[in-house]
Write an enzyme that holds these catalytic residues in place. Structure first.
Site, PDB file in Angstrom:
ATOM      1  N   ASP A  51     -51.176  41.420 -34.568  1.00 26.41           N
ATOM      2  CA  ASP A  51     -51.725  40.516 -35.583  1.00 26.41           C
ATOM      3  C   ASP A  51     -52.376  39.311 -34.909  1.00 26.41           C
ATOM      4  OD1 ASP A  51     -50.823  42.115 -37.597  1.00 26.41           O
ATOM      5  OD2 ASP A  51     -49.073  40.897 -38.103  1.00 26.41           O
ATOM      6  N   GLU A 136     -44.953  49.176 -44.092  1.00 19.40           N
ATOM      7  CA  GLU A 136     -44.140  50.354 -43.804  1.00 19.40           C
ATOM      8  C   GLU A 136     -42.878  50.410 -44.658  1.00 19.40           C
ATOM      9  OE1 GLU A 136     -45.445  50.702 -39.097  1.00 19.40           O
ATOM     10  OE2 GLU A 136     -43.694  49.512 -39.637  1.00 19.40           O
ATOM     11  N   THR A 293     -46.436  56.658 -37.286  1.00 21.14           N
ATOM     12  CA  THR A 293     -47.045  55.910 -36.184  1.00 21.14           C
ATOM     13  C   THR A 293     -46.589  56.445 -34.827  1.00 21.14           C
ATOM     14  OG1 THR A 293     -45.270  54.266 -36.204  1.00 21.14           O
ATOM     15  CG2 THR A 293     -47.161  53.845 -37.612  1.00 21.14           C
ATOM     16  N   GLU A 331     -51.044  57.469 -37.082  1.00 21.95           N
ATOM     17  CA  GLU A 331     -51.748  56.362 -36.443  1.00 21.95           C
ATOM     18  C   GLU A 331     -51.208  56.190 -35.035  1.00 21.95           C
ATOM     19  OE1 GLU A 331     -51.146  52.791 -38.649  1.00 21.95           O
ATOM     20  OE2 GLU A 331     -51.894  53.607 -40.542  1.00 21.95           O
ATOM     21  N   LEU A 334     -50.161  51.247 -30.888  1.00 24.65           N
ATOM     22  CA  LEU A 334     -50.771  50.211 -30.062  1.00 24.65           C
ATOM     23  C   LEU A 334     -52.177  50.646 -29.670  1.00 24.65           C
ATOM     24  CD1 LEU A 334     -47.725  49.491 -27.706  1.00 24.65           C
ATOM     25  CD2 LEU A 334     -48.427  48.172 -29.715  1.00 24.65           C
ATOM     26  N   ARG A 369     -57.711  50.211 -33.099  1.00 23.16           N
ATOM     27  CA  ARG A 369     -58.469  49.719 -34.220  1.00 23.16           C
ATOM     28  C   ARG A 369     -59.861  49.379 -33.767  1.00 23.16           C
ATOM     29  NH1 ARG A 369     -54.564  45.153 -34.403  1.00 23.16           N
ATOM     30  NH2 ARG A 369     -53.799  46.248 -36.244  1.00 23.16           N
TER      31      ARG A 369
END
Length: 461
Positions: A51, A136, A293, A331, A334, A369
């Site tokens: 974040d 989550e 994840t 996903e 990291l 991302r």
């Protein structure tokens, strides 16, 4: 994929929704012929790994918490976590006359009404429903804002007055009023053997009192997910899109007897007890995709002291979903730009490689991302190679029905089995077989060759 932040849209006050910025964004996506996965993000952005911005939950909700801090998850020391609301207030009318679940429902209804053109035109094809911290389905047991550092075991988050009262009522009901919420489970950065609760040979988690607590703690989480997904199913009933929910990949301490980090997060998973099958069954009743994840991780990349098992964990959770007949997506936990990380994702997407019936195979993958670093070379050339491999080297196909992605109007949730029944099915089952390496891997020389080709083309143009 885009987070649709509660803290932005309903920031002005109850039922005061501001969708204009998201409509502008979605129009840009549509103009490029792309599709959207929209996440109903009922949590704060900020305080989790990766974040770099801060978007709190709505200010007017936080103000209610000023006078009643028990609406937030609380650890045994009384520290409150304002990342999201506690599941204990799901059905309590504490928010200007509405319950938490009613707020989530109304938000999704408004989203549907204001984005119906993007839904009907097939731009929005996936709604992932936020169910807790980082979106989550879990308790916020390992929060950096609370001082947690990897690979700490985390802390139980059930000490607000509402969950405490619920537990006290439950233990009285079964004739054990002397049982209390755990006070011997250590702190955020302990290792399992430093605590009485998680001690491997004689820990509280192995005793009758500990087993009852863990069953109660995990069941509350399952009920929370079930209720919100049921509301999402009703809101988007008949829409041509998929509903999804995310489960966290808590891989540290997986290779210990107690699985302490999973237990504090609400996943009652042990070597002798499958903690993910009930979650898969619950998602199945709502026709939801299970999004998992840490698909990029290998055991050898983790520090030995963490006793991590990301590969075994991924195999267990994905197999639970496939065994229940639901779609599974994933996903990376990291950011990764390297060949090894990509190859591990490709392997998990098709554990048995390319085969005639195409099974088992993940439904989809969301890459974490988009960033400046991704589109720099050699990262972007390597990413394009990864994308090609994820599609088995096939060219783009504009007809989703040809690759099992045709969307149909969503159906109503099933209620043929109770959650209590789901909770009873904990017998461990061997996961599906996995290849040692993917048959579609990016070889070392390929990414270099791709970079040279793209560099030559840029110079030539």
């Amino acid at each position: 994929m885009v987070d649709v932040w509660w803290g932005i849209v309903e920031s002005k006050g109850p039922n005061q929704y501001q969708w204009s910025a998201y409509r502008n964004l979605f129009a840009i996506v549509q103009s490029f012929g792309l599709k959207l996965q929209a996440i109903m993000s009922f949590h704060r952005c900020g305080g989790n790994i990766g974040d770099d911005v801060n978007i709190p939950i709505p200010k007017w909700v936080l103000e209610i918490g000023d006078s009643n801090p028990d609406i937030f998850y609380t650890n045994k020391s009384g520290n409150r976590n304002q990342e999201c609301l506690s599941l204990s207030v799901d059905n309590l009318p504490l928010f200007r006359g509405r319950t938490a679940v009613e707020m989530y429902r109304d938000y999704m209804k408004s989203f549907k009404e204001n984005m119906k053109d993007f839904i009907s035109s097939g731009v929005i094809i996936d709604i992932e429903v936020g169910l807790g911290p980082a979106g989550e389905l879990r308790y916020p047991s390992y929060s950096e804002t609370q001082g947690w550092v990897f690979p700490g075991i985390g802390e139980f988050q059930c000490y607000d007055k509402y969950l405490r009262s619920d537990y006290e009522e439950e233990v009285r009901r079964i004739g054990h009023p002397e049982w209390k919420l755990p006070e011997n489970a250590g702190e955020y950065n302990n290792v399992p053997e430093e605590t009485e609760f998680f001690e491997y040979s004689n820990g509280t988690y192995l005793k009758e009192e500990g087993k009852f607590f863990l069953s109660w703690y995990s069941k509350k989480l399952l009920l929370h997910g079930d209720q919100i997904l049921d509301e999402a199913n009703k809101v988007f009933l008949g829409c041509k899109l998929k509903i999804a929910a995310k489960v966290s990949g808590i891989h540290w301490w997986y290779k210990t007897e107690s699985h302490a980090a999973e237990l504090t997060a609400g996943y009652y998973n042990l070597k002798t007890r499958d903690g993910y099958r009930a979650i898969a069954k619950m998602m199945g009743r709502h026709h939801a995709i299970l999004n998992f994840t840490c698909l990029e991780m290998k055991n050898t990349e983790q520090p030995a002291k963490a006793k991590s098992g990301p590969q075994e964990l991924v195999q267990q959770v994905l197999s639970s979903g496939w065994r229940e007949g639901i779609e599974v997506a994933g996903e990376n936990a990291l950011p990764r730009f390297d060949r090894n990380g990509y190859n591990q994702i490709i392997l998990n997407a098709r554990p048995n490689g390319i085969n005639q019936d195409g099974k088992p195979r993940m439904f989809g993958f969301t890459y974490l991302r988009l960033s400046d670093k991704l589109i720099c070379e050699p990262n972007f050339s390597r990413f394009k190679m990864f994308l090609k491999r994820m599609h088995a080297n096939q060219e783009y196909c504009s007809e989703p029905e040809r690759y099992n992605h045709e969307l149909f109007p969503s159906e109503r949730s099933r209620n043929d089995e109770s959650l209590e029944k789901f909770m009873e099915e904990t017998e461990p089952v061997d996961p599906f077989p996995w290849l040692e390496e993917t048959d579609m891997g990016i070889r070392p020389f390929e990414s270099v060759l791709s970079l040279l080709q793209s560099t030559f083309l840029r110079k030539k143009s």
